[in-house]
Design a protein around this motif. Structure first.
Motif, PDB file in Angstrom:
ATOM      1  N   GLY A   1      17.196  15.666 107.203  1.00 20.34           N
ATOM      2  CA  GLY A   1      18.557  15.823 106.730  1.00 20.34           C
ATOM      3  C   GLY A   1      18.909  14.847 105.626  1.00 20.34           C
ATOM      4  O   GLY A   1      18.105  14.024 105.188  1.00 20.34           O
ATOM      5  N   CYS A   2      20.148  14.950 105.160  1.00 16.74           N
ATOM      6  CA  CYS A   2      20.640  14.102 104.074  1.00 16.74           C
ATOM      7  C   CYS A   2      22.157  13.977 104.195  1.00 16.74           C
ATOM      8  O   CYS A   2      22.841  14.974 104.446  1.00 16.74           O
ATOM      9  CB  CYS A   2      20.272  14.708 102.718  1.00 16.74           C
ATOM     10  SG  CYS A   2      20.824  13.734 101.295  1.00 16.74           S
TER      11      CYS A   2
ATOM     12  N   LEU B   1      15.534  11.795 101.725  1.00 12.09           N
ATOM     13  CA  LEU B   1      15.996  10.478 101.308  1.00 12.09           C
ATOM     14  C   LEU B   1      15.269   9.419 102.127  1.00 12.09           C
ATOM     15  O   LEU B   1      15.714   9.036 103.203  1.00 12.09           O
ATOM     16  CB  LEU B   1      17.508  10.371 101.492  1.00 12.09           C
ATOM     17  CG  LEU B   1      18.180   9.117 100.934  1.00 12.09           C
ATOM     18  CD1 LEU B   1      17.831   8.919  99.469  1.00 12.09           C
ATOM     19  CD2 LEU B   1      19.688   9.220 101.098  1.00 12.09           C
ATOM     20  N   PHE B   2      14.134   8.951 101.617  1.00 14.87           N
ATOM     21  CA  PHE B   2      13.354   7.949 102.332  1.00 14.87           C
ATOM     22  C   PHE B   2      13.907   6.545 102.095  1.00 14.87           C
ATOM     23  O   PHE B   2      14.136   5.772 103.018  1.00 14.87           O
ATOM     24  CB  PHE B   2      11.890   8.016 101.896  1.00 14.87           C
ATOM     25  CG  PHE B   2      11.029   6.947 102.511  1.00 14.87           C
ATOM     26  CD1 PHE B   2      10.754   6.957 103.873  1.00 14.87           C
ATOM     27  CD2 PHE B   2      10.502   5.920 101.738  1.00 14.87           C
ATOM     28  CE1 PHE B   2       9.959   5.976 104.455  1.00 14.87           C
ATOM     29  CE2 PHE B   2       9.714   4.929 102.306  1.00 14.87           C
ATOM     30  CZ  PHE B   2       9.441   4.961 103.665  1.00 14.87           C
ATOM     31  N   ALA B   3      14.132   6.197 100.841  1.00 20.98           N
ATOM     32  CA  ALA B   3      14.533   4.826 100.494  1.00 20.98           C
ATOM     33  C   ALA B   3      16.055   4.678 100.569  1.00 20.98           C
ATOM     34  O   ALA B   3      16.749   4.664  99.558  1.00 20.98           O
ATOM     35  CB  ALA B   3      14.033   4.467  99.102  1.00 20.98           C
ATOM     36  N   VAL B   4      16.580   4.594 101.790  1.00 20.64           N
ATOM     37  CA  VAL B   4      18.026   4.479 101.958  1.00 20.64           C
ATOM     38  C   VAL B   4      18.410   3.276 102.805  1.00 20.64           C
ATOM     39  O   VAL B   4      19.369   2.586 102.499  1.00 20.64           O
ATOM     40  CB  VAL B   4      18.617   5.784 102.549  1.00 20.64           C
ATOM     41  CG1 VAL B   4      18.046   6.098 103.914  1.00 20.64           C
ATOM     42  CG2 VAL B   4      20.139   5.698 102.610  1.00 20.64           C
ATOM     43  N   ASN B   5      17.653   3.001 103.870  1.00 17.56           N
ATOM     44  CA  ASN B   5      17.959   1.887 104.773  1.00 17.56           C
ATOM     45  C   ASN B   5      16.890   0.814 104.571  1.00 17.56           C
ATOM     46  O   ASN B   5      15.743   0.976 104.981  1.00 17.56           O
ATOM     47  CB  ASN B   5      17.973   2.386 106.225  1.00 17.56           C
ATOM     48  CG  ASN B   5      18.312   1.294 107.227  1.00 17.56           C
ATOM     49  OD1 ASN B   5      17.710   0.218 107.215  1.00 17.56           O
ATOM     50  ND2 ASN B   5      19.268   1.564 108.099  1.00 17.56           N
ATOM     51  N   GLU B   6      17.287  -0.285 103.928  1.00 12.70           N
ATOM     52  CA  GLU B   6      16.288  -1.289 103.557  1.00 12.70           C
ATOM     53  C   GLU B   6      15.554  -1.843 104.767  1.00 12.70           C
ATOM     54  O   GLU B   6      14.322  -1.977 104.755  1.00 12.70           O
ATOM     55  CB  GLU B   6      16.958  -2.424 102.780  1.00 12.70           C
ATOM     56  CG  GLU B   6      15.959  -3.449 102.260  1.00 12.70           C
ATOM     57  CD  GLU B   6      16.632  -4.560 101.470  1.00 12.70           C
ATOM     58  OE1 GLU B   6      16.630  -4.457 100.226  1.00 12.70           O
ATOM     59  OE2 GLU B   6      17.137  -5.514 102.091  1.00 12.70           O
ATOM     60  N   LYS B   7      16.264  -2.156 105.839  1.00 10.43           N
ATOM     61  CA  LYS B   7      15.628  -2.737 107.021  1.00 10.43           C
ATOM     62  C   LYS B   7      14.563  -1.801 107.588  1.00 10.43           C
ATOM     63  O   LYS B   7      13.445  -2.242 107.925  1.00 10.43           O
ATOM     64  CB  LYS B   7      16.690  -3.032 108.082  1.00 10.43           C
ATOM     65  CG  LYS B   7      16.134  -3.667 109.351  1.00 10.43           C
ATOM     66  CD  LYS B   7      17.249  -3.954 110.356  1.00 10.43           C
ATOM     67  CE  LYS B   7      16.690  -4.556 111.640  1.00 10.43           C
ATOM     68  NZ  LYS B   7      17.775  -4.822 112.645  1.00 10.43           N
TER      69      LYS B   7
ATOM     70  N   ALA C   1      13.399   8.662  96.414  1.00  6.50           N
ATOM     71  CA  ALA C   1      14.379   7.578  96.437  1.00  6.50           C
ATOM     72  C   ALA C   1      15.579   7.996  95.601  1.00  6.50           C
ATOM     73  O   ALA C   1      15.476   8.878  94.752  1.00  6.50           O
ATOM     74  CB  ALA C   1      13.773   6.286  95.899  1.00  6.50           C
ATOM     75  N   ARG C   2      16.697   7.355  95.847  1.00  4.47           N
ATOM     76  CA  ARG C   2      17.902   7.602  95.051  1.00  4.47           C
ATOM     77  C   ARG C   2      18.192   6.401  94.169  1.00  4.47           C
ATOM     78  O   ARG C   2      17.984   5.248  94.567  1.00  4.47           O
ATOM     79  CB  ARG C   2      19.113   7.866  95.955  1.00  4.47           C
ATOM     80  CG  ARG C   2      19.176   9.272  96.510  1.00  4.47           C
ATOM     81  CD  ARG C   2      20.424   9.447  97.363  1.00  4.47           C
ATOM     82  NE  ARG C   2      21.641   9.349  96.586  1.00  4.47           N
ATOM     83  CZ  ARG C   2      22.315  10.400  96.097  1.00  4.47           C
ATOM     84  NH1 ARG C   2      21.872  11.622  96.307  1.00  4.47           N
ATOM     85  NH2 ARG C   2      23.427  10.223  95.406  1.00  4.47           N
ATOM     86  N   VAL C   3      18.719   6.673  93.008  1.00  7.43           N
ATOM     87  CA  VAL C   3      19.046   5.622  92.058  1.00  7.43           C
ATOM     88  C   VAL C   3      19.999   4.602  92.672  1.00  7.43           C
ATOM     89  O   VAL C   3      19.894   3.398  92.414  1.00  7.43           O
ATOM     90  CB  VAL C   3      19.651   6.241  90.779  1.00  7.43           C
ATOM     91  CG1 VAL C   3      20.228   5.175  89.867  1.00  7.43           C
ATOM     92  CG2 VAL C   3      18.602   7.067  90.041  1.00  7.43           C
ATOM     93  N   ASN C   4      20.927   5.062  93.516  1.00  2.22           N
ATOM     94  CA  ASN C   4      21.958   4.166  94.040  1.00  2.22           C
ATOM     95  C   ASN C   4      21.660   3.615  95.430  1.00  2.22           C
ATOM     96  O   ASN C   4      22.529   2.997  96.054  1.00  2.22           O
ATOM     97  CB  ASN C   4      23.318   4.872  94.058  1.00  2.22           C
ATOM     98  CG  ASN C   4      23.307   6.130  94.911  1.00  2.22           C
ATOM     99  OD1 ASN C   4      22.253   6.732  95.137  1.00  2.22           O
ATOM    100  ND2 ASN C   4      24.472   6.536  95.381  1.00  2.22           N
ATOM    101  N   THR C   5      20.432   3.817  95.948  1.00  2.00           N
ATOM    102  CA  THR C   5      20.109   3.251  97.262  1.00  2.00           C
ATOM    103  C   THR C   5      18.849   2.391  97.248  1.00  2.00           C
ATOM    104  O   THR C   5      18.675   1.551  98.130  1.00  2.00           O
ATOM    105  CB  THR C   5      19.917   4.358  98.328  1.00  2.00           C
ATOM    106  OG1 THR C   5      18.807   5.189  97.966  1.00  2.00           O
ATOM    107  CG2 THR C   5      21.183   5.192  98.478  1.00  2.00           C
TER     108      THR C   5
END
Length: 491
Positions: A225-226, A274-280, A302-306
């Motif tokens: 999902g997203c 959306l893989f690159a969203v939660n840094e931890k 990845a998203r530009v803003n995450t």
């Protein structure tokens, strides 16, 4: 009485129909039917007998696939309209319909269901137009077990099965999306052993460092999902909600261990929207992969803003060598109109961060978004060439069923492709959505021009040769020499 498995999943082979002259297997990937494997693992864990027929991997045409499905004699045969990105489901409906229709001719009493993102977006229309007994709306995790049980019971009572559209006395009986499966870690591993794993092959660009090492290849989800609402995206039609469900780090690592140790997999696509969203979470997962010391070659979205520098560094250590960004457009006006959720001025910084980690960029661009005109599309082409990414997916805006663009196009009576195949970016009958300023044919012509301008640019080819060598550069030149046949350039 069924003589075969409880359920057979069928993936149509549609490469040549969808990709036209680009269907040459030297260029395109051969990807596993991941949703078939996920559902297969789930059902097998519940005690059902499962088989998967990947007609594409087996080199079967639609008639051959239908005959093979009938010969398997499953209690329930499920033809899957699925793919490895949101745009891939609708274009597969041509093959889905052909196989389902032929199965119906060969075995009129065989129980036949259709599933996938497209049929979840248009379940009633699918029931009207296709030769099937059932449409499975949604993921299928809650729908298929009770459906198999009802077929085994032979009572013909399918009432109350969540997500199941069916026929009764000549009428279409609707359903609704079932509740999503919340705890993804309760699902067993996908049924990878039911697939011809040595056949699958990565995209050419994914292996630009060595185009001879594209096998073995696998795909996996770390989340489903997203939470975003991009108007051109249809992915959440399968789920019904705009939110993210994640798998635990240990579960993902266990699947990677299995793929590497069982099949020798090196090339892996992380399927998450959306893989690159939660840094931890990204750091924990990537540190776990890196600690194993595998020689892996991932790509992920990845998203530009995450995305952050710490994420990118950790991803690189894990072997995530390619980052796919949805830049979409070089025009601020166009970006804001599709609710993309980032500011164009962020792009340069993200590109700089990615290259600083010695990672490669798969840049995604869309020509023909609703506010596009020739000036804004030229801005996008200029941005493409400025970034000079190692790979660029250059799309036309399509109103895919399940997206806001599709709903708006239908409400406004805008021209849509005459066939599902026309939703393929590379097909002869491709027909993009018109913008407020341009026809679909004008958008398509500019898209094809931009493709040639990008991949034949001496600056781009020089960069590819410097990074990957002469062989990879010539590989790209051979690709760009293939001209697409188009019916709608003047429309």
């Amino acid at each position: 009485m069924s003589r075969g498995p409880d359920i057979l999943f069928v993936k149509p082979g549609s490469q040549r129909q969808i990709y036209g002259r680009l269907s040459d297997y030297d260029l395109t990937a051969i990807e596993p039917p991941l949703w078939g494997a996920i559902l297969g693992g789930h059902l097998r864990g519940l005690g059902y007998a499962v088989e998967i027929l990947d007609a594409e991997a087996e080199g079967l045409g639609w008639d051959e696939a239908a005959r093979e499905a009938v010969d398997r004699g499953a209690l329930l045969t499920v033809v899957m309209a699925s793919g490895h990105n949101p745009s891939a489901s609708t274009m597969n409906m041509t093959g889905v319909g052909a196989i389902a229709g032929r199965i119906r001719e060969l075995a009129p009493r065989m129980a036949l269901a259709l599933t996938g993102l497209h049929v979840s977006a248009l379940p009633e229309r699918t029931m009207r137009e296709e030769a099937c007994d059932f449409v499975v709306q949604g993921e299928g995790l809650r729908t298929l077990p009770p459906l198999i049980d009802a077929l085994k019971a032979g009572a013909g009572s399918f009432a109350g099965i969540p997500g199941l559209w069916r026929r009764e006395d000549g009428r279409i009986i609707p359903s609704s999306l079932p509740a999503m499966w919340e705890d993804l870690d309760t699902l067993p591993l996908p049924a990878w052993d039911l697939l011809p794993m040595p056949v699958y092959r990565a995209h050419n660009w994914h292996c630009f460092d060595d185009v001879s090492r594209r096998r073995p290849y696998a795909t996996l989800y770390t989340s489903l999902g997203c939470p975003y609402h991009c108007s051109f995206c249809c992915i959440n039609a399968l789920f019904g909600e705009h939110r993210l469900r994640t798998r635990g780090v240990d579960a993902v690592l266990a699947e990677i261990d299995f793929l590497v140790n069982t099949f020798g997999v090196r090339n892996i696509k992380i399927m998450d929207e959306l893989f690159a969203v939660n840094e931890k979470r990204v750091l924990a997962l990537c540190e776990g992969i890196a600690a194993r010391g595998y020689d892996l070659n991932f790509w992920a979205y990845a998203r530009v803003n995450t995305v952050t520098e710490r994420m990118l560094a950790a991803m690189k250590r894990a072997g995530v060598n390619w980052i796919a960004y949805g830049f979409e457009s070089g025009s601020k006006r166009v970006i804001e109109a599709v609710s993309k959720g980032y500011k164009p001025e962020q792009v340069a910084r993200v590109v700089e961060m990615t290259y600083a980690q010695d990672q490669h960029i798969c840049a995604n661009f869309i020509f023909g978004l609703p506010e596009d005109d020739y000036d804004s599309m030229q801005e996008t082409l200029a941005l493409m060439q400025e970034i000079n990414a190692e790979w660029a997916n250059i799309y036309s805006a399509m109103a895919y069923p399940g997206s806001k663009l599709y709903d708006e196009a239908v409400a406004q009576g805008l021209p849509l492709p005459a066939s599902w195949n026309g939703f393929s970016q590379y097909s002869r009958d491709c027909l993009p959505l018109p913008t407020r300023h341009l026809t679909g044919g004008q958008v398509l012509a500019f898209r094809d021009y931009a493709f040639d301008a990008y991949y034949r640019n001496p600056r781009y080819l020089s960069m590819i040769r410097a990074k990957f060598g002469e062989e990879t550069m010539r590989h790209i030149q051979a690709m760009s020499a293939k001209h697409l046949e188009r019916d709608h350039l003047a429309v």
